[in-house]
Design a protein around this motif. Structure first.
Motif, PDB file in Angstrom:
ATOM      1  N   PRO A 135       0.838  -1.207   0.000  1.00  0.00           N
ATOM      2  CA  PRO A 135       0.000   0.000   0.000  1.00  0.00           C
ATOM      3  C   PRO A 135       0.865   1.246   0.000  1.00  0.00           C
ATOM      4  CG  PRO A 135       0.098  -0.954   2.199  1.00  0.00           C
ATOM      5  CD  PRO A 135       0.835  -1.907   1.292  1.00  0.00           C
ATOM      6  N   PRO A 136       0.343   2.379  -0.484  1.00  0.00           N
ATOM      7  CA  PRO A 136      -0.999   2.574  -1.031  1.00  0.00           C
ATOM      8  C   PRO A 136      -1.129   2.291  -2.523  1.00  0.00           C
ATOM      9  CG  PRO A 136       0.047   4.704  -0.815  1.00  0.00           C
ATOM     10  CD  PRO A 136       1.042   3.681  -0.312  1.00  0.00           C
ATOM     11  N   TYR A 137      -0.414   1.290  -3.030  1.00  0.00           N
ATOM     12  CA  TYR A 137      -0.636   0.740  -4.376  1.00  0.00           C
ATOM     13  C   TYR A 137      -0.152   1.656  -5.502  1.00  0.00           C
ATOM     14  CZ  TYR A 137      -3.763  -1.295  -0.974  1.00  0.00           C
ATOM     15  OH  TYR A 137      -4.271  -1.826   0.187  1.00  0.00           O
ATOM     16  N   PHE A 138       1.029   2.233  -5.310  1.00  0.00           N
ATOM     17  CA  PHE A 138       1.617   3.057  -6.358  1.00  0.00           C
ATOM     18  C   PHE A 138       1.965   2.232  -7.603  1.00  0.00           C
ATOM     19  CE2 PHE A 138       3.406   5.988  -2.844  1.00  0.00           C
ATOM     20  CZ  PHE A 138       2.235   6.709  -2.836  1.00  0.00           C
ATOM     21  N   GLU A 139       2.156   0.920  -7.436  1.00  0.00           N
ATOM     22  CA  GLU A 139       2.652   0.081  -8.529  1.00  0.00           C
ATOM     23  C   GLU A 139       1.529  -0.391  -9.447  1.00  0.00           C
ATOM     24  OE1 GLU A 139       4.960  -3.049  -6.872  1.00  0.00           O
ATOM     25  OE2 GLU A 139       6.431  -1.712  -5.969  1.00  0.00           O
ATOM     26  N   MET A 140       0.653   0.501  -9.854  1.00  0.00           N
ATOM     27  CA  MET A 140      -0.389   0.174 -10.821  1.00  0.00           C
ATOM     28  C   MET A 140       0.176   0.298 -12.239  1.00  0.00           C
ATOM     29  SD  MET A 140      -3.084  -0.388  -8.860  1.00  0.00           S
ATOM     30  CE  MET A 140      -4.604  -0.133  -9.779  1.00  0.00           C
ATOM     31  N   PHE A 141      -0.473  -0.365 -13.187  1.00  0.00           N
ATOM     32  CA  PHE A 141      -0.019  -0.275 -14.575  1.00  0.00           C
ATOM     33  C   PHE A 141      -0.023   1.178 -15.040  1.00  0.00           C
ATOM     34  CE2 PHE A 141      -0.896  -0.213 -19.147  1.00  0.00           C
ATOM     35  CZ  PHE A 141       0.187  -0.943 -19.606  1.00  0.00           C
ATOM     36  N   LEU A 142      -1.132   1.885 -14.796  1.00  0.00           N
ATOM     37  CA  LEU A 142      -1.173   3.337 -14.975  1.00  0.00           C
ATOM     38  C   LEU A 142      -0.923   3.929 -13.596  1.00  0.00           C
ATOM     39  CD1 LEU A 142      -1.797   5.798 -16.823  1.00  0.00           C
ATOM     40  CD2 LEU A 142      -4.165   5.629 -16.037  1.00  0.00           C
ATOM     41  N   PRO A 143       0.238   4.529 -13.351  1.00  0.00           N
ATOM     42  CA  PRO A 143       0.635   4.902 -11.988  1.00  0.00           C
ATOM     43  C   PRO A 143      -0.409   5.690 -11.193  1.00  0.00           C
ATOM     44  CG  PRO A 143       2.473   5.195 -13.493  1.00  0.00           C
ATOM     45  CD  PRO A 143       1.287   4.858 -14.344  1.00  0.00           C
ATOM     46  N   VAL A 144      -1.077   6.643 -11.848  1.00  0.00           N
ATOM     47  CA  VAL A 144      -2.012   7.487 -11.096  1.00  0.00           C
ATOM     48  C   VAL A 144      -3.299   6.768 -10.729  1.00  0.00           C
ATOM     49  CG1 VAL A 144      -1.119   9.615 -12.105  1.00  0.00           C
ATOM     50  CG2 VAL A 144      -3.025   8.423 -13.220  1.00  0.00           C
ATOM     51  N   ALA A 145      -3.501   5.549 -11.234  1.00  0.00           N
ATOM     52  CA  ALA A 145      -4.759   4.833 -10.988  1.00  0.00           C
ATOM     53  C   ALA A 145      -4.884   4.345  -9.554  1.00  0.00           C
ATOM     54  CB  ALA A 145      -4.891   3.653 -11.952  1.00  0.00           C
ATOM     55  N   TRP A 146      -3.816   4.417  -8.764  1.00  0.00           N
ATOM     56  CA  TRP A 146      -3.897   3.918  -7.389  1.00  0.00           C
ATOM     57  C   TRP A 146      -4.959   4.658  -6.580  1.00  0.00           C
ATOM     58  CZ3 TRP A 146      -2.971   6.710  -2.895  1.00  0.00           C
ATOM     59  CH2 TRP A 146      -2.356   7.964  -3.044  1.00  0.00           C
ATOM     60  N   THR A 147      -5.154   5.929  -6.851  1.00  0.00           N
ATOM     61  CA  THR A 147      -6.143   6.685  -6.080  1.00  0.00           C
ATOM     62  C   THR A 147      -7.569   6.226  -6.397  1.00  0.00           C
ATOM     63  OG1 THR A 147      -6.305   8.428  -7.761  1.00  0.00           O
ATOM     64  CG2 THR A 147      -4.632   8.694  -6.064  1.00  0.00           C
ATOM     65  N   LEU A 148      -7.784   5.758  -7.631  1.00  0.00           N
ATOM     66  CA  LEU A 148      -9.125   5.332  -8.021  1.00  0.00           C
ATOM     67  C   LEU A 148      -9.528   4.033  -7.335  1.00  0.00           C
ATOM     68  CD1 LEU A 148      -9.004   6.191 -11.823  1.00  0.00           C
ATOM     69  CD2 LEU A 148      -9.900   7.553  -9.938  1.00  0.00           C
ATOM     70  N   VAL A 149      -8.555   3.259  -6.877  1.00  0.00           N
ATOM     71  CA  VAL A 149      -8.873   2.075  -6.085  1.00  0.00           C
ATOM     72  C   VAL A 149      -9.626   2.493  -4.819  1.00  0.00           C
ATOM     73  CG1 VAL A 149      -7.891   0.171  -4.750  1.00  0.00           C
ATOM     74  CG2 VAL A 149      -6.916   0.771  -6.978  1.00  0.00           C
ATOM     75  N   PHE A 150      -9.145   3.542  -4.174  1.00  0.00           N
ATOM     76  CA  PHE A 150      -9.810   4.034  -2.962  1.00  0.00           C
ATOM     77  C   PHE A 150     -11.126   4.721  -3.306  1.00  0.00           C
ATOM     78  CE2 PHE A 150      -5.356   3.729  -1.742  1.00  0.00           C
ATOM     79  CZ  PHE A 150      -5.455   3.061  -0.525  1.00  0.00           C
ATOM     80  N   GLU A 151     -11.155   5.442  -4.419  1.00  0.00           N
ATOM     81  CA  GLU A 151     -12.391   6.106  -4.833  1.00  0.00           C
ATOM     82  C   GLU A 151     -13.513   5.096  -5.040  1.00  0.00           C
ATOM     83  OE1 GLU A 151     -13.512   9.171  -5.514  1.00  0.00           O
ATOM     84  OE2 GLU A 151     -11.725  10.396  -5.208  1.00  0.00           O
ATOM     85  N   VAL A 152     -13.231   4.044  -5.790  1.00  0.00           N
ATOM     86  CA  VAL A 152     -14.261   3.055  -6.093  1.00  0.00           C
ATOM     87  C   VAL A 152     -14.694   2.316  -4.835  1.00  0.00           C
ATOM     88  CG1 VAL A 152     -14.689   0.878  -7.317  1.00  0.00           C
ATOM     89  CG2 VAL A 152     -13.624   2.794  -8.506  1.00  0.00           C
ATOM     90  N   TYR A 153     -13.750   2.046  -3.952  1.00  0.00           N
ATOM     91  CA  TYR A 153     -14.137   1.425  -2.676  1.00  0.00           C
ATOM     92  C   TYR A 153     -15.125   2.311  -1.928  1.00  0.00           C
ATOM     93  CZ  TYR A 153     -14.002   0.064   2.206  1.00  0.00           C
ATOM     94  OH  TYR A 153     -14.374  -0.279   3.490  1.00  0.00           O
ATOM     95  N   PHE A 154     -14.845   3.616  -1.907  1.00  0.00           N
ATOM     96  CA  PHE A 154     -15.754   4.532  -1.222  1.00  0.00           C
ATOM     97  C   PHE A 154     -17.116   4.565  -1.902  1.00  0.00           C
ATOM     98  CE2 PHE A 154     -17.465   8.916  -0.835  1.00  0.00           C
ATOM     99  CZ  PHE A 154     -17.806   8.863   0.512  1.00  0.00           C
ATOM    100  N   TYR A 155     -17.141   4.563  -3.232  1.00  0.00           N
ATOM    101  CA  TYR A 155     -18.421   4.561  -3.938  1.00  0.00           C
ATOM    102  C   TYR A 155     -19.256   3.334  -3.554  1.00  0.00           C
ATOM    103  CZ  TYR A 155     -16.155   7.982  -7.019  1.00  0.00           C
ATOM    104  OH  TYR A 155     -15.495   9.076  -7.519  1.00  0.00           O
TER     105      TYR A 155
END
Length: 375
Positions: A135-155
């Motif tokens: 965590p917090p999952y910086f190693e995504m294929f598209l680097p900035v997508a790590w924040t969307l993991v938390f966004e979708v969880y919140f949704y």
């Protein structure tokens, strides 16, 4: 004079939300642009002054909590389907297009697609952590997508809480706070480090246990405050509060009081800033320049595209034999990132998403004048 007074009926302008979006995204762009000065004499200055821009991510989380709560006040289980559909169309198509563009421009095109299962491309498209134990999952294929993991969880948690009708806010807090309490680190002296691996299974429990999700609640509290039937009666007091929160933020940035994400890091100030603006905007009119409103409107496209734009610019500059290690390149690349983001916004966020919604394609001025524009 009464310090608080009832709020008059009527829709308040939310231009300040768009302004915060603009500030948050520009901060993220600049904090990534600072790497152009790595291994140069200017690096210490860039590291000191631009790193704080990464706190724009925390500000985005707080804003997201505010918008989700504000735009769904009074709604319940009947609106859950529409809520999830709007969020999916708002977030996923632009992300998917950018992931494919990233694959073709930065990772070898079709070769990247063929090995997508191993390099995290498909997990990024599914908005799942590439490695749930880092965590917090910086190693995504598209680097900035790590924040969307938390966004979708919140949704998802937010939609689930809406099914509870009158108990929705209690359920929301129980789900988010309860999820964080799953993290063993919280019980070890209330460690709120978002980089700690909770070691939970399945993988999404690690997202639920990450303290970063608490930042969405800061935004929910700000929405409650904004919708409360009272306001500060004194405009002078409002301006003093604004001066106080801006001065505090400037000082904290100067001394680098916080240096990382989290509800006890940059997220704490982001929450205080949104709470303050939500309160004082009910009394005073916060004038926001049109260019800032425009930047807030394209902020999601700018967030998704800026790393790709920056790297393509570096490739081009180096191919020409020029140097990318200067402040001039930092500012010029940022300007080009804005242009690229606007093109992406028009083509993808407006036209493509408009087609997917089955609605006529039209330009939507995101001025915060109504709730649908904010979603």
């Amino acid at each position: 004079m009464q310090p608080f007074a009832p709020v008059r009926q009527g829709q308040h302008r939310l231009d300040w939300v768009q302004a915060l979006r603009a500030i948050a995204c520009l901060g993220v762009v600049l904090t990534h642009a600072r790497y152009f000065l790595l291994d140069t004499p200017e690096w210490p200055v860039a590291e000191h002054w631009l790193t704080v821009g990464a706190g724009g991510v925390d500000l985005f989380f707080v804003i997201s909590g505010f918008i989700m709560a504000y735009t769904t006040m009074g709604q319940g289980r009947r609106e859950v389907g529409g809520f999830l559909r709007r969020r999916l169309l708002r977030v996923w198509p632009p992300l998917a297009v950018m992931v494919l563009l990233w694959a073709f421009t930065m990772n070898g095109g079709l070769a990247a697609l063929r090995v997508g299962a191993s390099n995290g491309l498909f997990r990024t498209l599914l908005l799942m952590p590439a490695n749930s134990h880092i965590p917090p999952y910086f190693e995504m294929f598209l680097p900035v997508a790590w924040t969307l993991v938390f966004e979708v969880y919140f949704y998802l948690v937010f939609a689930l809480s809406m099914c509870a009708q009158r108990w929705r806010w209690v359920v929301l807090h129980l789900l988010i706070v309860g999820g964080v309490l799953l993290n063993p680190a919280v019980w070890q002296g209330w460690n709120m480090n978002p980089q700690h691996d909770a070691g939970l299974r399945p993988a999404m429990l690690n997202v639920a246990g990450n303290p970063l999700v608490l930042e969405f609640l800061f935004g929910v509290w700000a929405a409650w405050l904004y919708c409360a039937p009272w306001k500060i009666a004194s405009e002078r007091l409002c301006w003093h509060l604004l001066l106080l929160v801006v001065t505090a933020g400037s000082w904290l940035s100067l001394v680098r009081f916080w240096t990382f994400h989290g509800p006890l890091g940059w997220g704490l100030y982001a929450g205080a800033l949104v709470l303050t603006l939500a309160l004082i905007s009910k009394t005073v009119t916060l004038q926001v320049p049109r260019v800032v409103l425009w930047l807030g409107g394209i902020s999601y496209s700018l967030y998704l595209t800026h790393t790709c734009t920056q790297q393509l610019l570096v490739r081009y500059v180096e191919r020409q034999g020029w140097s990318s290690h200067s402040w001039d390149f930092v500012w010029c690349s940022t300007a080009i990132c804005l242009i690229a983001a606007y093109v992406y916004y028009e083509l993808v966020e407006q036209r493509l998403v408009g087609l997917l919604r089955g609605l006529p394609v039209r330009f939507i001025a995101l001025s915060g004048r109504n709730r649908e524009n904010l979603i």
